[in-house]
Design an enzyme around this catalytic site. Structure first.
Site, mmCIF file in Angstrom:
data_model
loop_
_atom_site.group_PDB
_atom_site.id
_atom_site.type_symbol
_atom_site.label_atom_id
_atom_site.label_comp_id
_atom_site.label_asym_id
_atom_site.label_seq_id
_atom_site.Cartn_x
_atom_site.Cartn_y
_atom_site.Cartn_z
ATOM 1 N N LYS A 112 38.036 31.538 44.497
ATOM 2 C CA LYS A 112 38.738 31.305 43.232
ATOM 3 C C LYS A 112 39.712 30.145 43.335
ATOM 4 O O LYS A 112 39.927 29.421 42.366
ATOM 5 C CB LYS A 112 39.438 32.577 42.757
ATOM 6 C CG LYS A 112 38.427 33.644 42.354
ATOM 7 C CD LYS A 112 39.062 34.773 41.609
ATOM 8 C CE LYS A 112 38.033 35.849 41.276
ATOM 9 N NZ LYS A 112 38.640 37.095 40.850
ATOM 10 N N LYS A 195 27.393 36.764 42.041
ATOM 11 C CA LYS A 195 27.729 38.122 41.588
ATOM 12 C C LYS A 195 27.796 38.174 40.058
ATOM 13 O O LYS A 195 28.170 37.182 39.434
ATOM 14 C CB LYS A 195 29.092 38.474 42.181
ATOM 15 C CG LYS A 195 29.523 39.902 42.055
ATOM 16 C CD LYS A 195 30.886 40.081 42.706
ATOM 17 C CE LYS A 195 31.951 39.376 41.947
ATOM 18 N NZ LYS A 195 33.079 40.143 41.467
ATOM 19 N N LYS A 198 32.791 39.305 35.104
ATOM 20 C CA LYS A 198 33.241 39.507 33.719
ATOM 21 C C LYS A 198 33.215 38.190 32.954
ATOM 22 O O LYS A 198 32.909 38.158 31.781
ATOM 23 C CB LYS A 198 34.664 40.070 33.712
ATOM 24 C CG LYS A 198 34.724 41.510 34.165
ATOM 25 C CD LYS A 198 36.160 41.965 34.351
ATOM 26 C CE LYS A 198 36.237 43.217 35.187
ATOM 27 N NZ LYS A 198 37.492 43.358 35.906
HETATM 28 P P1 TYM Z 1 37.480 44.117 39.712
HETATM 29 O O1 TYM Z 1 38.189 44.435 38.447
HETATM 30 O O2 TYM Z 1 37.048 42.711 39.928
HETATM 31 O O3 TYM Z 1 36.207 45.025 39.838
HETATM 32 C C1 TYM Z 1 36.302 46.440 39.704
HETATM 33 C C2 TYM Z 1 35.315 47.124 40.632
HETATM 34 O O4 TYM Z 1 33.982 46.731 40.314
HETATM 35 C C3 TYM Z 1 33.335 46.203 41.468
HETATM 36 N N1 TYM Z 1 32.430 45.142 41.037
HETATM 37 C C4 TYM Z 1 31.138 45.082 41.353
HETATM 38 N N2 TYM Z 1 30.355 45.893 42.075
HETATM 39 C C5 TYM Z 1 29.040 45.554 42.177
HETATM 40 N N3 TYM Z 1 28.497 44.447 41.598
HETATM 41 C C6 TYM Z 1 29.254 43.607 40.867
HETATM 42 N N4 TYM Z 1 28.732 42.552 40.298
HETATM 43 C C7 TYM Z 1 30.640 43.916 40.718
HETATM 44 N N5 TYM Z 1 31.660 43.316 40.056
HETATM 45 C C8 TYM Z 1 32.757 44.068 40.269
HETATM 46 C C9 TYM Z 1 34.464 45.682 42.331
HETATM 47 O O5 TYM Z 1 34.072 45.572 43.680
HETATM 48 C C10 TYM Z 1 35.531 46.713 42.102
HETATM 49 O O6 TYM Z 1 35.319 47.842 42.929
HETATM 50 N N6 TYM Z 1 41.295 43.971 42.959
HETATM 51 C C11 TYM Z 1 40.318 44.839 42.312
HETATM 52 C C12 TYM Z 1 40.949 45.954 41.504
HETATM 53 C C13 TYM Z 1 41.906 46.768 42.287
HETATM 54 C C14 TYM Z 1 41.598 47.841 43.182
HETATM 55 C C15 TYM Z 1 42.847 48.279 43.701
HETATM 56 C C16 TYM Z 1 40.397 48.460 43.577
HETATM 57 C C17 TYM Z 1 43.255 46.607 42.296
HETATM 58 N N7 TYM Z 1 43.823 47.516 43.145
HETATM 59 C C18 TYM Z 1 42.906 49.333 44.620
HETATM 60 C C19 TYM Z 1 40.486 49.502 44.487
HETATM 61 C C20 TYM Z 1 41.710 49.934 45.004
HETATM 62 C C21 TYM Z 1 39.476 43.995 41.380
HETATM 63 O O7 TYM Z 1 39.852 42.908 41.023
HETATM 64 O O8 TYM Z 1 38.316 44.622 40.957
#
Ligand code: TYM
Length: 329
Positions: A112, A195, A198
């Protein structure tokens, strides 16, 4: 006593099929076995500029989607990260315990920050993993179900918990990451080397959103990029597009790759895509009909209020242990 499971999702726009299959579904399937917490990571949404109104709308929208995906508020504590002030404080403390090198090595930061170089890289992007460390440690978490892209951040959490415990005495539980064998990295349908995200270069043809119009979602599957082998076969290196569609089908229906391959032996990609489109459409229809029921201010406010109280109660105890260990109180 049950162990604790926790996960979070950033509320930056609509949730995707990747979020559901990579994290939320794994959480839903296990929520009764654990003392379960799921939160909307709204502080993570402001690591860069995002319109305030968008954050506000996305938070409620995310909670309604969690419920529609099967998160059960009777067994899972659902809350908004910024409602529990301890996240910010412990995040601050954990940032001070972290080496610059540890954060520079994070793959998400490297990817990023490369995109941001013209305007300068936000420090939010650099330090957000330590906020994630705090999110996890505050609840004595034993297991963190996430997609593959977040695995490194949970590993950082383990490293920092271990360092803190060694320096200041046992304060934090050691969390384990849970990355499911299937569906841990759902790929962009138009560019299966990336990947599913969003934000998707503006046209969103490669991303299925959980609230997508059903016909639009089906079209996205039908026009997914594949290859010229004309063989429904799981081979992520040589057939990433087809393998991605197989992962989507297998994760939703629980059918093995071998069984899918057998059923589609000597059949074309068109027929295979039709089935994937149908299965995804049924999943979205189910989520969307429940979403309509749950997208209600009164229901959502009540859940957020109760969730904030329950989460704060645990978070306060952990933060107090940490500040005591540091000699701060
Ligand atoms: P975020 O919001 O980017 O994504 C949320 C969850 O979805 C999973 N994910 C995917 N899994 C499979 N294929 C994909 N294309 C895909 N896109 C997203 C992510 O791996 C994630 O599990 N920093 C984290 C949010 C967070 C968090 C935490 C998670 C903040 N604090 C504590 C666990 C524990 C994030 O940006 O996820």
């Amino acid at each position: 006593m049950k162990k604790t499971m926790l996960t979070g999702v950033r509320p930056s726009g609509n949730l995707t099929l990747g979020n559901y299959l990579g994290a939320i579904k794994n959480f839903v399937d296990r929520q009764e076995q654990y003392n379960s917490y799921i939160f909307v990571a709204d502080l993570h949404a402001i690591t860069g500029y995002i319109e305030p109104q968008k954050v506000k709308e996305s938070v409620k929208n995310s909670i309604a989607i969690y419920l529609a995906c099967g998160i059960n508020p009777k067994v899972t504590t659902i809350f908004k990260q910024s409602d529990v002030l301890e996240h910010g404080t412990l995040g601050f403390i954990m940032t001070f315990q972290t080496k610059m090198g540890e954060l520079s090595r994070m793959t998400q930061f490297k990817c990023k920050s490369n995109q941001q170089t013209k305007e300068g890289v936000d420090t939010g992007l650099f330090v957000y993993p330590t906020l994630m460390v705090a999110d996890i440690l505050l609840y004595n978490t034993a297991i963190v179900p996430v997609g593959k892209d977040q695995q490194q951040h949970v590993e950082l959490t383990r490293d920092l918990a271990e360092r803190f415990n060694k320096r200041y005495g046992k304060t934090f539980e050691m969390p384990d990451v849970y990355v499911a064998p299937v569906g841990n990295k759902i790929l962009n349908l138009q560019n299966p080397l990336e990947k599913m995200n969003k934000s998707d270069n503006g046209d969103n043809k490669g991303t299925i959103f959980l609230l997508d119009d059903i016909e639009v979602a089906k079209k996205k599957i039908m026009s997914a990029k594949t290859d010229s082998y004309n063989n429904v076969h799981f081979d992520e290196d040589n057939q990433p597009g087809i393998s991605n569609l197989m992962s989507i089908l297998s994760k939703i229906t629980d059918e093995s790759f071998e069984s899918i391959e057998k059923r589609y032996k000597n059949k074309g990609y068109g027929e295979f895509k039709k089935e994937v489109a149908q299965v995804v459409a049924e999943l979205l229809l189910d989520i969307q009909s429940k979403y309509k029921t749950y997208n209600d201010e009164i229901i959502l406010d009540k859940i957020l209020k109760e969730g904030a109280m329950q989460a704060t109660n645990i978070a306060k105890q952990t933060l107090s242990r940490a500040t005591k260990a540091l000699g701060l109180n």
